[in-house]
Motif scaffolding. Structure first.
Motif, PDB file in Angstrom:
ATOM      1  N   TRP A 260       0.837  -1.214   0.000  1.00 46.90           N
ATOM      2  CA  TRP A 260       0.000   0.000   0.000  1.00 46.90           C
ATOM      3  C   TRP A 260       0.867   1.258   0.000  1.00 46.90           C
ATOM      4  O   TRP A 260       0.624   2.199  -0.752  1.00 46.90           O
ATOM      5  N   TYR A 261       1.886   1.239   0.836  1.00 50.42           N
ATOM      6  CA  TYR A 261       2.759   2.407   0.972  1.00 50.42           C
ATOM      7  C   TYR A 261       3.504   2.695  -0.322  1.00 50.42           C
ATOM      8  O   TYR A 261       3.576   3.855  -0.765  1.00 50.42           O
ATOM      9  N   GLU A 262       4.057   1.682  -0.940  1.00 52.84           N
ATOM     10  CA  GLU A 262       4.795   1.879  -2.189  1.00 52.84           C
ATOM     11  C   GLU A 262       3.880   2.416  -3.287  1.00 52.84           C
ATOM     12  O   GLU A 262       4.290   3.252  -4.096  1.00 52.84           O
ATOM     13  N   ASN A 263       2.644   1.955  -3.310  1.00 51.19           N
ATOM     14  CA  ASN A 263       1.687   2.441  -4.299  1.00 51.19           C
ATOM     15  C   ASN A 263       1.374   3.919  -4.076  1.00 51.19           C
ATOM     16  O   ASN A 263       1.378   4.721  -5.028  1.00 51.19           O
ATOM     17  N   LEU A 264       1.114   4.308  -2.838  1.00 51.41           N
ATOM     18  CA  LEU A 264       0.742   5.694  -2.566  1.00 51.41           C
ATOM     19  C   LEU A 264       1.919   6.652  -2.729  1.00 51.41           C
ATOM     20  O   LEU A 264       1.716   7.826  -3.064  1.00 51.41           O
ATOM     21  N   LYS A 265       3.114   6.174  -2.499  1.00 50.09           N
ATOM     22  CA  LYS A 265       4.288   7.025  -2.747  1.00 50.09           C
ATOM     23  C   LYS A 265       4.335   7.469  -4.206  1.00 50.09           C
ATOM     24  O   LYS A 265       4.838   8.545  -4.523  1.00 50.09           O
ATOM     25  N   LYS A 266       3.797   6.659  -5.092  1.00 51.16           N
ATOM     26  CA  LYS A 266       3.813   6.966  -6.522  1.00 51.16           C
ATOM     27  C   LYS A 266       2.553   7.709  -6.982  1.00 51.16           C
ATOM     28  O   LYS A 266       2.576   8.359  -8.032  1.00 51.16           O
ATOM     29  N   THR A 267       1.469   7.600  -6.215  1.00 52.50           N
ATOM     30  CA  THR A 267       0.182   8.084  -6.730  1.00 52.50           C
ATOM     31  C   THR A 267      -0.528   9.131  -5.873  1.00 52.50           C
ATOM     32  O   THR A 267      -1.417   9.822  -6.375  1.00 52.50           O
ATOM     33  N   ALA A 268      -0.173   9.263  -4.611  1.00 55.51           N
ATOM     34  CA  ALA A 268      -0.916  10.164  -3.723  1.00 55.51           C
ATOM     35  C   ALA A 268      -0.666  11.625  -4.076  1.00 55.51           C
ATOM     36  O   ALA A 268       0.492  12.043  -4.245  1.00 55.51           O
ATOM     37  N   PRO A 269      -1.710  12.448  -4.171  1.00 48.96           N
ATOM     38  CA  PRO A 269      -1.537  13.882  -4.414  1.00 48.96           C
ATOM     39  C   PRO A 269      -0.750  14.514  -3.262  1.00 48.96           C
ATOM     40  O   PRO A 269      -1.004  14.215  -2.094  1.00 48.96           O
ATOM     41  N   GLY A 270       0.226  15.341  -3.604  1.00 48.33           N
ATOM     42  CA  GLY A 270       0.989  16.032  -2.570  1.00 48.33           C
ATOM     43  C   GLY A 270       2.056  15.200  -1.895  1.00 48.33           C
ATOM     44  O   GLY A 270       2.625  15.619  -0.885  1.00 48.33           O
ATOM     45  N   TRP A 271       2.366  14.018  -2.452  1.00 50.30           N
ATOM     46  CA  TRP A 271       3.364  13.154  -1.821  1.00 50.30           C
ATOM     47  C   TRP A 271       4.707  13.865  -1.669  1.00 50.30           C
ATOM     48  O   TRP A 271       5.371  13.733  -0.639  1.00 50.30           O
ATOM     49  N   GLU A 272       5.126  14.597  -2.686  1.00 51.06           N
ATOM     50  CA  GLU A 272       6.451  15.220  -2.655  1.00 51.06           C
ATOM     51  C   GLU A 272       6.588  16.174  -1.465  1.00 51.06           C
ATOM     52  O   GLU A 272       7.606  16.175  -0.765  1.00 51.06           O
ATOM     53  N   GLU A 273       5.549  16.990  -1.229  1.00 55.71           N
ATOM     54  CA  GLU A 273       5.610  17.912  -0.095  1.00 55.71           C
ATOM     55  C   GLU A 273       5.546  17.154   1.229  1.00 55.71           C
ATOM     56  O   GLU A 273       6.194  17.531   2.206  1.00 55.71           O
ATOM     57  N   ASN A 274       4.770  16.088   1.247  1.00 56.87           N
ATOM     58  CA  ASN A 274       4.731  15.249   2.443  1.00 56.87           C
ATOM     59  C   ASN A 274       6.113  14.691   2.756  1.00 56.87           C
ATOM     60  O   ASN A 274       6.568  14.733   3.906  1.00 56.87           O
ATOM     61  N   TRP A 275       6.793  14.196   1.745  1.00 53.50           N
ATOM     62  CA  TRP A 275       8.105  13.592   1.971  1.00 53.50           C
ATOM     63  C   TRP A 275       9.128  14.648   2.382  1.00 53.50           C
ATOM     64  O   TRP A 275       9.988  14.381   3.233  1.00 53.50           O
ATOM     65  N   ALA A 276       9.031  15.834   1.826  1.00 52.41           N
ATOM     66  CA  ALA A 276       9.932  16.916   2.239  1.00 52.41           C
ATOM     67  C   ALA A 276       9.751  17.216   3.716  1.00 52.41           C
ATOM     68  O   ALA A 276      10.722  17.454   4.449  1.00 52.41           O
ATOM     69  N   GLY A 277       8.498  17.196   4.178  1.00 50.82           N
ATOM     70  CA  GLY A 277       8.246  17.396   5.605  1.00 50.82           C
ATOM     71  C   GLY A 277       8.796  16.262   6.446  1.00 50.82           C
ATOM     72  O   GLY A 277       9.306  16.481   7.558  1.00 50.82           O
ATOM     73  N   CYS A 278       8.698  15.040   5.936  1.00 48.00           N
ATOM     74  CA  CYS A 278       9.279  13.890   6.636  1.00 48.00           C
ATOM     75  C   CYS A 278      10.786  14.064   6.827  1.00 48.00           C
ATOM     76  O   CYS A 278      11.330  13.753   7.894  1.00 48.00           O
ATOM     77  N   LEU A 279      11.442  14.553   5.809  1.00 51.29           N
ATOM     78  CA  LEU A 279      12.890  14.749   5.900  1.00 51.29           C
ATOM     79  C   LEU A 279      13.235  15.831   6.906  1.00 51.29           C
ATOM     80  O   LEU A 279      14.273  15.759   7.582  1.00 51.29           O
ATOM     81  N   GLU A 280      12.361  16.840   7.031  1.00 55.29           N
ATOM     82  CA  GLU A 280      12.547  17.845   8.078  1.00 55.29           C
ATOM     83  C   GLU A 280      12.428  17.186   9.456  1.00 55.29           C
ATOM     84  O   GLU A 280      13.191  17.509  10.377  1.00 55.29           O
ATOM     85  N   TYR A 281      11.485  16.297   9.569  1.00 57.85           N
ATOM     86  CA  TYR A 281      11.308  15.604  10.846  1.00 57.85           C
ATOM     87  C   TYR A 281      12.519  14.715  11.159  1.00 57.85           C
ATOM     88  O   TYR A 281      12.922  14.603  12.312  1.00 57.85           O
ATOM     89  N   LYS A 282      13.049  14.098  10.118  1.00 59.26           N
ATOM     90  CA  LYS A 282      14.218  13.247  10.323  1.00 59.26           C
ATOM     91  C   LYS A 282      15.393  14.039  10.890  1.00 59.26           C
ATOM     92  O   LYS A 282      16.133  13.554  11.753  1.00 59.26           O
ATOM     93  N   LYS A 283      15.529  15.286  10.432  1.00 61.47           N
ATOM     94  CA  LYS A 283      16.594  16.150  10.962  1.00 61.47           C
ATOM     95  C   LYS A 283      16.397  16.411  12.446  1.00 61.47           C
ATOM     96  O   LYS A 283      17.351  16.422  13.228  1.00 61.47           O
ATOM     97  N   LEU A 284      15.143  16.609  12.848  1.00 58.08           N
ATOM     98  CA  LEU A 284      14.852  16.844  14.257  1.00 58.08           C
ATOM     99  C   LEU A 284      15.186  15.618  15.102  1.00 58.08           C
ATOM    100  O   LEU A 284      15.759  15.717  16.188  1.00 58.08           O
ATOM    101  N   LEU A 285      14.829  14.441  14.585  1.00 58.30           N
ATOM    102  CA  LEU A 285      15.063  13.206  15.326  1.00 58.30           C
ATOM    103  C   LEU A 285      16.541  12.922  15.500  1.00 58.30           C
ATOM    104  O   LEU A 285      16.942  12.265  16.465  1.00 58.30           O
ATOM    105  N   SER A 286      17.361  13.402  14.575  1.00 54.86           N
ATOM    106  CA  SER A 286      18.790  13.104  14.623  1.00 54.86           C
ATOM    107  C   SER A 286      19.569  14.041  15.541  1.00 54.86           C
ATOM    108  O   SER A 286      20.759  13.856  15.745  1.00 54.86           O
ATOM    109  N   LYS A 287      18.884  15.042  16.061  1.00 49.99           N
ATOM    110  CA  LYS A 287      19.585  15.997  16.946  1.00 49.99           C
ATOM    111  C   LYS A 287      19.824  15.401  18.311  1.00 49.99           C
ATOM    112  O   LYS A 287      19.064  14.558  18.777  1.00 49.99           O
TER     113      LYS A 287
END
Length: 210
Positions: free
Chosen positions: A183-210
Motif C-alpha cells: 500500500w505504501y509503495e503504491n501511494l508514494k507513486k500516486t498520492a496527491p501532494g506526496w512530494e511535499e509530504n516527503w519533504a516534511g518527513c525529511l525535516e522531521y528526520k533532521k529533528l530526530l537526529s539531533k
C-alpha cells in the motif's frame, strides 16, 4: 484560506495532501513552535489548544487534522468525490480508519518518537509492542485491498500515509507487514501532494537526529 502548520508534523502534512487532492489553494503560515508562536495571544484566539494544524476559512477556525480534512472534503469536494463519499456506510468506514490513525497508529508514534524527542524519554519494549500491534491491525485492514477504506483513495489513506511515512524516517521497519508495504509503495507513486509530504518527513528526520 490560511493553514497554520509545521512541515515536519504528520497531521499538518495530511491536511496539505488533502488540499492537493481537492484542488484547494492554501495560504500556508509556518508556525514556529520552538519559538513559542503557538502561545501568542493572537493564535490562542484561533485555537485555545494551541496545536497545529489550524485552518482558518473566511474567519472560521478549526483544528485537529482529521476534523480539518473532513471539513474540506464536505465543503469543497464534489458530490461524487471518492475521497469522502456521500454513502453513510462508506463514510463510516473512512471515519473508523481516521479514528484508528488518530487514536492508535499515530498515538503510538507520538508516545514513542515524539516524546523521545521532546523529553528524551526512551522507547521501551512496551511502546514498540504497541507500534507492532497497530501495524498488525493496519496490515489486516489492507488484506486483499489496494486502499484502506474501500476500492478508491480516501481521506483515510492520506491521513495514514502521513503517519506511516513518519515511521519510515524514524527508521521503524514495517516491511514485514506485506500489505502495508505494498500500500505504501503504491501511494508514494500516486498520492496527491506526496512530494511535499516527503519533504516534511525529511525535516522531521533532521529533528530526530539531533
Amino acid at each position: 484560506m490560511d493553514l497554520y502548520y509545521l512541515p515536519a508534523s504528520a497531521p499538518c502534512r495530511a491536511v496539505i495532501m488533502t488540499a492537493e487532492a481537492l484542488g484547494i489553494q492554501l495560504n500556508k503560515k509556518f508556525l514556529d513552535l520552538f519559538a513559542g508562536a503557538h502561545l501568542k495571544p493572537e493564535y490562542l484566539k484561533l485555537n485555545p489548544q494551541h496545536t497545529v494544524p489550524t485552518l482558518v476559512d473566511n474567519g472560521f477556525a478549526i483544528w485537529e487534522s482529521r476534523a480539518i480534512i473532513v471539513y474540506l472534503a464536505e465543503k469543497y469536494g464534489k458530490n461524487d468525490n471518492s475521497l469522502y463519499p456521500q454513502c453513510p456506510k462508506k463514510r463510516a468506514l473512512i471515519n473508523q480508519r481516521l479514528y484508528f490513525d488518530s487514536g492508535t497508529l499515530y498515538q503510538a508514534f507520538f508516545d514513542a518518537y515524539v516524546l523521545k524527542y521532546l523529553f528524551q524519554k526512551p522507547i521501551d519494549a512496551e511502546k514498540v509492542k504497541k507500534i507492532d500491534s497497530a501495524f498488525e491491525f493496519l496490515n489486516t485492514f489492507l488484506e486483499n485491498q489496494t486502499y484502506v477504506a474501500g476500492d478508491a483513495l480516501t481521506l483515510a489513506d492520506l491521513s495514514l500515509l502521513a503517519t506511516v511515512s513518519s515511521y519510515e524516517v524514524a527508521e521503524y521497519d514495517f516491511s514485514k507487514y506485506a500489505n502495508v508495504a505494498r500500500w505504501y509503495e503504491n501511494l508514494k507513486k500516486t498520492a496527491p501532494g506526496w512530494e511535499e509530504n516527503w519533504a516534511g518527513c525529511l525535516e522531521y528526520k533532521k529533528l530526530l537526529s539531533k
